[in-house]
Design an enzyme around this catalytic site. Structure first.
Site, PDB file in Angstrom:
ATOM      1  N   LYS A   1      40.518  42.441  34.768  1.00  0.00           N
ATOM      2  CA  LYS A   1      41.340  41.245  34.522  1.00  0.00           C
ATOM      3  C   LYS A   1      41.438  40.410  35.794  1.00  0.00           C
ATOM      4  CE  LYS A   1      41.500  40.857  31.090  1.00  0.00           C
ATOM      5  NZ  LYS A   1      40.949  41.709  30.088  1.00  0.00           N
TER       6      LYS A   1
ATOM      7  N   TRP B   1      27.532  27.586  26.286  1.00  0.00           N
ATOM      8  CA  TRP B   1      27.534  28.582  27.350  1.00  0.00           C
ATOM      9  C   TRP B   1      26.068  28.816  27.640  1.00  0.00           C
ATOM     10  CZ3 TRP B   1      25.781  33.746  27.824  1.00  0.00           C
ATOM     11  CH2 TRP B   1      26.293  34.453  28.919  1.00  0.00           C
TER      12      TRP B   1
ATOM     13  N   HIS C   1      35.742  59.686  48.438  1.00  0.00           N
ATOM     14  CA  HIS C   1      34.290  59.882  48.396  1.00  0.00           C
ATOM     15  C   HIS C   1      33.548  58.567  48.601  1.00  0.00           C
ATOM     16  CE1 HIS C   1      34.960  63.983  47.279  1.00  0.00           C
ATOM     17  NE2 HIS C   1      35.706  63.621  46.251  1.00  0.00           N
TER      18      HIS C   1
END
Ligand code: G6P
Length: 596
Positions: free
Chosen positions: A473, A71, A492
């Site tokens: 997810k 990675w 808001h």
């Protein structure tokens, strides 16, 4: 973070290494490689996943070797930046998980000394340092190399003319699997379950010499360490896909068992007054990253509701910057892997601050388990899909147990209340089963999400974090931009973004937030956003305002995050599946993040 493996024994190393790398792929999958000692040292590595590597790779005969799945942290994914790295003589190869912080200075020095670098990575300095320090003793060269470097590592080194591997660990996981006439070293026990269930966990600062018939661990001072192996209870079958199309789906369906197992025994300890902690703390701080952070947020609601103890939640990556304002809060670190660098750093900082520490983790022998005062193990079994599912719902179980335990200690819960809640917890696997039965219905309901670019997830109170988790997810596995919002905050800001192309998923169960949620859903409907509402079975008022509803069984509202979570997991799974996404291995992500 990456996965590393080394093998010494009578089998063909290539098979063992590739098999192990497949199981470590959750740790990274942008490139991979192996180095095997046969008549000489041969390396094969490339960009892409292990399946590609296995197909493209020629047969490399030999019984000693190392492997790596990457990675990328330092240097983009490419063939050149893939591990293993060779020294200039081609005699030695290194695989590494971690970060060498002083690699630029070392690289410059080594280049000045005549070493030729072929990659952009920090790791490559390791193999050149090994080459520089090698005087006929691989372990001695490793010890010298470690003196030169600053940073974190789990690394394994192989050399063409040696019949051993050497390995070292600092702040990245490393475990040795003891076989009969063969030994394996890897980032994680799942890589070795096919060959042995006897594991020796390597500690920070230790080095290892591994031969087919012998493993020697040395402490920081070079003194041999005696350690008994741990028998691992996870099996190879636990870590297989077992007929499911994806690990994620299998793991979603394993939740009734995972929850049952996580409660088993713990409820007896709860009854006996011996679970997790002995003293009533003045305050609680929950610290975690990612999905575990959402479990912590749910935990805050649970603890404050059941035990009335002030509870704060911190992101582990931010914890170190926060001033110490409370008197030694009970600091609870949630990390399914037990290896997340930020959470480990927070645990160390909490101890430095003199706080009692409790870890909630799914991995026995993980680093966090060794660094805190107390550990609670969730028993989810191995989770391979990068998106956390069963480890999350079992973390929720840990939060309920902790909340009840604190409620006992603080006398905010009477015996009857404890009994009632624990019996509902025991029934949770059944309730989840009911959600899982709805699979086809949920799959159909996701149609409105499939071609969306953006989506909002709304919830209130204890299910605000549930919807944050739902949005996470969806982002992780379907690549749809999704934001979780406290439903009251809609007006808001986010309301400005709602239109017919922006679906909204809303949790609306029959608790004290129900009327307000219905009103929020109506506000969304007035902006033409398609609404997928998750409600209680038979709720016709909700069905009247939402475009589609899917339902979960009615449970005690404090427990509602559990069935609702399973529902949002299914929603993201089916959406990602219809979009043809690589569900178990989303781009750029990894399951265990050992860099901070
Ligand atoms: C990574 C994973 C997430 C996980 C997070 C924290 O980002 O992809 O799924 O929630 O790390 O992991 P931990 O092991 O500490 O729970």
């Amino acid at each position: 973070m990456c996965g590393i493996i080394g093998y010494a024994g009578p089998r063909e190393a290539q098979e063992v290494l590739l098999d192990g790398l497949r199981r470590l792929e959750y740790r990274g999958y942008d490139s991979a490689g192996v180095a095997i000692v046969g008549s000489d040292l041969k390396v094969f590595k490339d960009k892409g996943e292990i399946s590609k590597l296995s197909t493209d790779m020629p047969r490399l005969a030999g019984h000693l070797g190392v492997g790596h799945t990457r990675w990328a942290t330092c240097g983009r994914p490419s063939q050149q930046n893939a591990h293993p790295f060779l020294d200039c003589t081609g005699q030695m190869a290194v695989v590494h998980n971690g970060i060498i912080e002083n690699h630029l200075a070392l690289r410059e020095k080594l280049i000045g000394e005549g070493h030729v670098f072929t990659s952009e990575t920090d790791t490559e300095v390791l193999v050149h340092l090994m080459e520089k320090h090698y005087k006929g003793d691989l372990h001695a060269a490793l010890k010298e190399t470690l003196k030169d470097i600053k940073g974190t590592y789990a690394m394994v080194v192989v050399r063409a003319d040696c019949d051993e591997l050497v390995a070292a660990r600092k702040e990245n996981p490393l475990v040795v699997g003891l076989g009969v006439g063969e030994n394996i070293v890897a980032s994680d026990v799942t890589a070795m379950l096919n060959y042995t269930n006897k594991a020796l966990y390597i500690m920070d600062g230790e080095t290892v010499v591994l031969r087919p018939d012998k493993v020697t661990i040395y402490d920081h001072d070079g003194v041999p360490v005696q350690r008994d192996p741990v028998v691992v209870t996870w099996t190879v079958d636990d870590a297989k896909r077992g007929g499911f199309e994806h690990y994620m789906l299998k793991e979603i369906f394993e939740q009734p068992t995972a929850i049952h197992n996580s409660l088993l025994g713990s409820l007896d300890e709860l009854e006996a007054g011996s679970l997790m902690i002995d003293h009533e703390p003045a305050s609680v701080k929950l610290v975690a990253c990612g999905t575990s952070y959402h479990a912590s947020m749910v935990g805050k609601y649970i603890i404050e509701a059941l035990a009335k103890i002030p509870t704060t939640v911190e992101l582990a990556s931010e914890y170190r910057y926060m001033p110490n304002t409370e008197e030694s809060p009970l600091t609870v670190l949630l990390t399914q892997s037990g290896e997340t660098a930020d959470t480990l750093a927070a645990a160390r900082e909490a101890r430095r601050r003199g706080c009692p520490t409790l870890a909630v983790t799914n991995v026995v022998g993980s680093t966090i388990a060794r660094e805190v005062d107390r550990v609670f193990y969730t028993k989810a079994g191995p989770e391979i899909g990068v998106a956390a599912t069963k480890t999350y719902t079992t973390q929720l179980m840990a939060m309920y147990l902790l909340g009840i335990r604190l409620g006992q200690l603080c006398h905010t819960m009477g015996r009857d209340e404890v009994r009632e809640l624990t019996s509902e917890l025991r029934a949770m696997p059944r309730y989840i089963g009911k959600v899982l039965d709805r699979g086809p219905e949920v799959e159909a309901a996701t149609e409105m999400l499939v071609s969306a670019r953006d989506a909002f997830y709304l919830g209130r109170n204890i299910n605000y974090p549930t919807m944050l988790e739902g949005a996470l997810k969806l982002k992780e596995i379907s690549y749809i931009h999704a934001e979780g919002y406290a439903a009251g905050e809609l007006k808001h800001g986010p309301l400005a973004l709602l239109d017919a192309s922006t679906p909204v998923v809303a949790a609306c169960i029959k608790d004290h937030t129900y009327a307000k949620m219905l009103a929020n859903i109506s506000e969304v409907a007035a902006r033409d956003s398609p609404i997928l509402a998750i409600g209680i079975e038979g709720d016709s008022d909700l069905a009247a305002v939402a475009d589609t509803t899917v339902s979960v069984p009615a449970v005690n509202p404090i427990l509602s995050p559990v069935p609702l979570t399973v529902m949002v997991q299914l929603i993201s799974y089916y959406t990602a599946r219809k979009r043809g996404c690589p569900i178990d291995k989303p781009r750029n992500l990894a399951k265990s993040v050992t860099v901070d």
